[in-house]
Design a protein around this motif. Structure first.
Motif, PDB file in Angstrom:
ATOM      1  N   SER A 137      -2.123  11.474 -14.537  1.00  0.00           N
ATOM      2  CA  SER A 137      -2.574  10.091 -14.346  1.00  0.00           C
ATOM      3  C   SER A 137      -1.553   9.227 -13.624  1.00  0.00           C
ATOM      4  N   SER A 138      -0.346   9.763 -13.403  1.00  0.00           N
ATOM      5  CA  SER A 138       0.691   8.949 -12.773  1.00  0.00           C
ATOM      6  C   SER A 138       1.449   9.760 -11.726  1.00  0.00           C
ATOM      7  N   PRO A 139       2.124   9.090 -10.785  1.00  0.00           N
ATOM      8  CA  PRO A 139       2.869   9.803  -9.742  1.00  0.00           C
ATOM      9  C   PRO A 139       3.973  10.683 -10.337  1.00  0.00           C
ATOM     10  N   PHE A 140       4.241  11.829  -9.654  1.00  0.00           N
ATOM     11  CA  PHE A 140       5.281  12.727 -10.132  1.00  0.00           C
ATOM     12  C   PHE A 140       5.975  13.383  -8.945  1.00  0.00           C
ATOM     13  N   ASP A 141       7.166  13.906  -9.196  1.00  0.00           N
ATOM     14  CA  ASP A 141       7.910  14.627  -8.173  1.00  0.00           C
ATOM     15  C   ASP A 141       7.227  15.956  -7.910  1.00  0.00           C
ATOM     16  N   LYS A 142       6.830  16.203  -6.653  1.00  0.00           N
ATOM     17  CA  LYS A 142       6.043  17.388  -6.346  1.00  0.00           C
ATOM     18  C   LYS A 142       6.851  18.681  -6.372  1.00  0.00           C
ATOM     19  N   ILE A 143       8.149  18.582  -6.595  1.00  0.00           N
ATOM     20  CA  ILE A 143       8.979  19.774  -6.746  1.00  0.00           C
ATOM     21  C   ILE A 143       9.222  20.069  -8.220  1.00  0.00           C
ATOM     22  N   THR A 144       9.673  19.070  -8.949  1.00  0.00           N
ATOM     23  CA  THR A 144      10.042  19.285 -10.351  1.00  0.00           C
ATOM     24  C   THR A 144       8.916  18.985 -11.326  1.00  0.00           C
ATOM     25  N   GLY A 145       7.966  18.150 -10.900  1.00  0.00           N
ATOM     26  CA  GLY A 145       6.901  17.730 -11.802  1.00  0.00           C
ATOM     27  C   GLY A 145       7.273  16.547 -12.675  1.00  0.00           C
ATOM     28  N   SER A 191       0.201  14.149  -6.556  1.00  0.00           N
ATOM     29  CA  SER A 191       1.528  13.678  -6.960  1.00  0.00           C
ATOM     30  C   SER A 191       1.694  12.178  -6.690  1.00  0.00           C
ATOM     31  N   VAL A 192       0.940  11.668  -5.729  1.00  0.00           N
ATOM     32  CA  VAL A 192       1.008  10.239  -5.387  1.00  0.00           C
ATOM     33  C   VAL A 192      -0.057   9.432  -6.127  1.00  0.00           C
ATOM     34  N   ASN A 193      -1.280   9.989  -6.186  1.00  0.00           N
ATOM     35  CA  ASN A 193      -2.425   9.212  -6.650  1.00  0.00           C
ATOM     36  C   ASN A 193      -2.968   9.616  -8.016  1.00  0.00           C
ATOM     37  N   GLY A 194      -2.528  10.760  -8.548  1.00  0.00           N
ATOM     38  CA  GLY A 194      -3.059  11.243  -9.811  1.00  0.00           C
ATOM     39  C   GLY A 194      -4.410  11.916  -9.621  1.00  0.00           C
ATOM     40  N   GLY A 195      -4.883  12.560 -10.689  1.00  0.00           N
ATOM     41  CA  GLY A 195      -6.182  13.222 -10.639  1.00  0.00           C
ATOM     42  C   GLY A 195      -6.141  14.569 -11.330  1.00  0.00           C
ATOM     43  N   HIS A 196      -7.285  15.245 -11.368  1.00  0.00           N
ATOM     44  CA  HIS A 196      -7.324  16.606 -11.885  1.00  0.00           C
ATOM     45  C   HIS A 196      -6.520  17.498 -10.948  1.00  0.00           C
ATOM     46  N   PHE A 197      -5.949  18.544 -11.490  1.00  0.00           N
ATOM     47  CA  PHE A 197      -4.904  19.208 -10.736  1.00  0.00           C
ATOM     48  C   PHE A 197      -5.004  20.737 -10.756  1.00  0.00           C
ATOM     49  N   GLY A 198      -4.728  21.327 -11.916  1.00  0.00           N
ATOM     50  CA  GLY A 198      -4.572  22.770 -12.001  1.00  0.00           C
ATOM     51  C   GLY A 198      -5.775  23.563 -11.543  1.00  0.00           C
ATOM     52  N   ALA A 199      -6.978  23.107 -11.899  1.00  0.00           N
ATOM     53  CA  ALA A 199      -8.178  23.885 -11.598  1.00  0.00           C
ATOM     54  C   ALA A 199      -8.395  24.038 -10.100  1.00  0.00           C
ATOM     55  N   SER A 200      -8.198  22.964  -9.338  1.00  0.00           N
ATOM     56  CA  SER A 200      -8.408  23.044  -7.887  1.00  0.00           C
ATOM     57  C   SER A 200      -7.357  23.916  -7.212  1.00  0.00           C
ATOM     58  N   LEU A 201      -6.121  23.889  -7.704  1.00  0.00           N
ATOM     59  CA  LEU A 201      -5.086  24.748  -7.122  1.00  0.00           C
ATOM     60  C   LEU A 201      -5.437  26.218  -7.305  1.00  0.00           C
ATOM     61  N   GLU A 204       0.831  -1.196   0.000  1.00  0.00           N
ATOM     62  CA  GLU A 204       0.000   0.000   0.000  1.00  0.00           C
ATOM     63  C   GLU A 204       0.872   1.256   0.000  1.00  0.00           C
ATOM     64  N   THR A 205       0.488   2.211  -0.843  1.00  0.00           N
ATOM     65  CA  THR A 205       1.241   3.453  -0.954  1.00  0.00           C
ATOM     66  C   THR A 205       1.039   4.302   0.304  1.00  0.00           C
ATOM     67  N   LYS A 206       2.135   4.844   0.824  1.00  0.00           N
ATOM     68  CA  LYS A 206       2.052   5.723   1.983  1.00  0.00           C
ATOM     69  C   LYS A 206       1.445   7.049   1.542  1.00  0.00           C
ATOM     70  N   GLN A 207       0.380   7.461   2.236  1.00  0.00           N
ATOM     71  CA  GLN A 207      -0.347   8.654   1.836  1.00  0.00           C
ATOM     72  C   GLN A 207       0.175   9.895   2.564  1.00  0.00           C
ATOM     73  N   PRO A 208       0.142  11.052   1.894  1.00  0.00           N
ATOM     74  CA  PRO A 208       0.601  12.305   2.504  1.00  0.00           C
ATOM     75  C   PRO A 208      -0.240  12.678   3.722  1.00  0.00           C
ATOM     76  N   LYS A 209       0.357  13.453   4.610  1.00  0.00           N
ATOM     77  CA  LYS A 209      -0.330  13.933   5.802  1.00  0.00           C
ATOM     78  C   LYS A 209      -0.690  15.412   5.633  1.00  0.00           C
ATOM     79  N   PRO A 210      -1.842  15.817   6.146  1.00  0.00           N
ATOM     80  CA  PRO A 210      -2.211  17.232   6.065  1.00  0.00           C
ATOM     81  C   PRO A 210      -1.420  18.063   7.060  1.00  0.00           C
ATOM     82  N   GLY A 211      -1.385  19.388   6.814  1.00  0.00           N
ATOM     83  CA  GLY A 211      -0.744  20.304   7.745  1.00  0.00           C
ATOM     84  C   GLY A 211      -1.529  20.404   9.044  1.00  0.00           C
ATOM     85  N   LYS A 212      -0.959  21.105  10.021  1.00  0.00           N
ATOM     86  CA  LYS A 212      -1.525  21.159  11.365  1.00  0.00           C
ATOM     87  C   LYS A 212      -2.936  21.743  11.385  1.00  0.00           C
TER      88      LYS A 212
END
Length: 640
Positions: A307-315, A45-55, A2-10
């Motif tokens: 659609s695939s995992p990517f480096d969240k710094i470089t893309g 970056s881990v799971n894929g999905g729609h991206f730019g619009a929500s940001l 199972e992929t380790k999922q990111p944690k939210p901020g405080k």
């Protein structure tokens, strides 16, 4: 594993509903936005999905849920690509890793998923109509609910949005429309409205004059009621003459903006004020699609979704490249795009259009090669169809590249403007069948069924990319009726196609494999499952016939007659609605035969199919390889 999922901020970790968000001080809202934006980046970056619009709408999303009493107050998102932050703030943060995964959260707002999702949205431009319906229901119930619709500038190009605004303005309904202006839908926006909004956001003269009048109004407050009225008339006269917002004013809306869509507390203040303003209002905010993630800001079309995992710094993609470079099979839409350019080079009559999907439908090569013969008409599917019909009246060969689920919006034009006038428009129908993670709003289930009922239509589907090219060529020469060519989302077979094109006999299928008692009649690329199933069954000593029918209309009745003479059982296979589709056409034909084989129709059942990979969904509804094998063995068992 199972992929380790990111944690939210405080701060974000403590927000399980908008009521938790409201406990924070205004000074903390920017920190919430920063954490929310980072969480979306981490998750996608881990799971894929729609991206730019929500940001791009993080600040707006936060401000809306801070100011309004959701879910009592009704918030309607347009399209839903932009609603990831909304989902995370409304109790779905810990489930968000299942977004767009089989059995998990939907990639779009969905009424059955949450009380905060007031309206299911997958296609654009519905928000204002839905919000107006909610506002009228509120008034009939004597309720004090507030109703807000959030719509992008790309979605505003659709006629439905203006129909709704015209109605809302005339009814003087208390409704707020927020225009999220980022100059993008999936691809860059096109058309006169784009230029109009650009004038609003860049006119220094108007914005300076407006600010001076607002400042003057403030100073005049001590000068008495008469002076305030004079200044107010001056403002109204100036804005009526100068403000680009006059378009929205003409529709009966009070216009506010443009304002910075990334200033969360500025938005909070403005929304608090607008809650007290009655009637139809439009707030124009300016945002950046992909805000906060540099690669997405630079390449907004590319980063609409991942659609695939990517480096969240470089893309950069984190999917390891194969040490042995193997040429990947092209997507069906890319086969279409390349073939169209080849055809257009040989036939100057050929023109093409798409409703706001030049990259998704692979029309970009045509637009680059022949910019005066390829058109992005914006999110305007009805217009695309009738525009193609108009070109056809003047002897142009129009190829309309359109998603199956989008063609549904142009159905009246398909009947009224194309079929009744018998105009030879070619509809290249992308995303036919089950599309995968986008789910039921984007599944192309119904096109075969709804087109079969229309006269003057040829309906075809290729088994592979070679057939797609030859169908396009044959259609380019055909003048007797409109022609629909349907093909799925995703990769083709990867076969070696020959150079050039060959004519295909219209309404004729081919025998791929002889069998003994059971024949499978497949329509389209879904036939790959029958090919694989036949091989597996042959290894078990079961020989089935397989026929690639190619056409649902006209039907190859001669080939079906031959099948009826030689087989006891027929199974039809299609990636389309079981009701009214290709299998129904076969059933209608053989029903008149006194001595006919048994028939089983395999296709998409009469229910809403949710999201997942195409293979998962095909297996779920029984039209994958396993389903074909089971259906064959079921027929054998019945005989015994």
């Amino acid at each position: 594993m199972e992929t380790k999922q990111p944690k939210p901020g405080k701060l974000l970790a403590g927000i399980n509903s908008p009521s938790d968000l409201k406990k924070l001080e205004p000074a903390q809202l920017q920190d919430v936005c920063d954490e929310l934006r980072q969480y979306i980046i981490d998750m996608v970056s881990v799971n894929g999905g729609h991206f730019g619009a929500s940001l791009g709408v993080v600040e707006l999303t936060t401000a809306l849920h801070y100011v309004y009493d959701t879910p009592k107050d009704l918030l309607v998102w347009d399209v839903g690509h932009q609603a990831y932050g909304h989902k995370i703030l409304t109790g779905r943060r810990d489930q968000f890793h299942t977004n767009r995964v089989y059995g998990g959260l939907s990639g779009f707002p969905k009424r059955s998923e949450s009380e905060y999702d007031t309206f299911g949205v997958g296609h654009s431009s519905t928000s204002i109509s839905a919000a107006l319906g909610m506002a009228v229901a509120r008034d009939l119930d004597n309720s004090d609910k507030k109703v807000v619709a959030v719509i992008g500038d790309g979605a505003m190009t659709a006629g439905l949005a203006f129909e709704a605004m015209n109605n809302a303005g005339a009814m003087n309904s208390d409704i707020l429309v927020i225009l999220n202006d980022n100059n993008m839908s999936i691809d860059p926006n096109v058309g006169a409205l784009k230029e109009y909004l650009a004038d609003i956001t860049t006119s220094k003269t108007f914005n300076k004059m407006r600010d001076e009048v607002y400042d003057m109004l403030g100073h005049f407050k001590s000068a008495g009621e008469k002076m305030r009225k004079v200044a107010s008339r001056l403002e109204n006269a100036m804005t009526a003459a100068l403000t680009p917002g006059s378009l929205f004013r003409a529709l009966g809306f009070k216009y506010y903006g443009p304002t910075d869509g990334h200033d969360v507390n500025g938005l909070r203040d403005m929304l608090e004020d607008l809650k007290e303003v009655k009637g139809p209002k439009l707030l124009h905010i300016v945002t950046v699609k992909g805000k906060g993630f540099a690669p997405a800001e630079r390449e907004q079309t590319k980063w609409h979704a991942s659609s695939s995992p990517f480096d969240k710094i470089t893309g950069k993609s984190l999917v390891a490249a194969s040490p042995v470079k193997k040429k990947s099979a092209p997507k069906y839409q890319d086969v279409f795009g390349d073939a169209l350019v080849e055809l257009a080079e040989k036939d100057e009559r050929i023109v093409s259009m798409t409703p706001a999907m030049p990259s998704g439908s692979s029309l970009l090569p045509m637009m680059e090669a022949f910019p005066d013969r390829a058109f992005d008409v914006g999110i305007a599917e009805q217009h695309a169809v009738t525009f193609a019909a108009g070109l056809a009246t003047e002897a142009k060969k129009a190829f309309c590249a359109i998603y199956s689920s989008f063609l549904q919006r142009g159905y009246d034009q398909l009947v009224h403007d194309v079929a009744i006038q018998n105009l030879p428009v070619v509809f290249c129908i992308d995303r036919a069948g089950l599309v995968g993670a986008d789910g039921p709003t984007h599944h192309g289930c119904y096109d075969t069924a709804f087109m079969r009922a229309i006269p003057n239509m040829v309906i075809s589907s290729p088994l592979n990319e070679q057939d797609l090219r030859d169908m396009m060529y044959t259609a380019s020469k055909y003048e007797d009726a409109a022609w629909a060519i349907r093909y799925p989302r995703g990769k083709s077979t990867g076969m070696q196609v020959r150079e050039g094109f060959e004519s295909m006999e219209i309404g004729k299928g081919i025998e791929l494999r002889k069998g003994e008692e059971i024949a499978v009649l497949s329509f389209g690329p879904i036939g790959k499952y029958a090919i694989e199933a036949a091989e597996l069954l042959a290894a078990q000593g079961i020989e089935i016939g397989h026929y690639d029918m190619r056409f649902a209309k006209p039907l190859d009745t001669e080939l079906i007659d031959e099948v009826c003479r030689n087989y006891d059982h027929i199974i039809t296979l299609e990636d389309g609605s079981r009701l009214g589709g290709f299998g129904s056409a076969v059933a209608e034909y053989i029903s008149e035969k006194a001595d006919r084989p048994t028939l089983k129709i395999m296709g998409i059942p009469d229910r809403i199919v949710e999201h997942g990979t195409q293979e998962e969904l095909h297996d779920e509804i029984g039209i994958g390889v396993k389903g074909v094998i089971e259906s064959v063995k079921e027929k054998i068992t019945q005989k015994v």
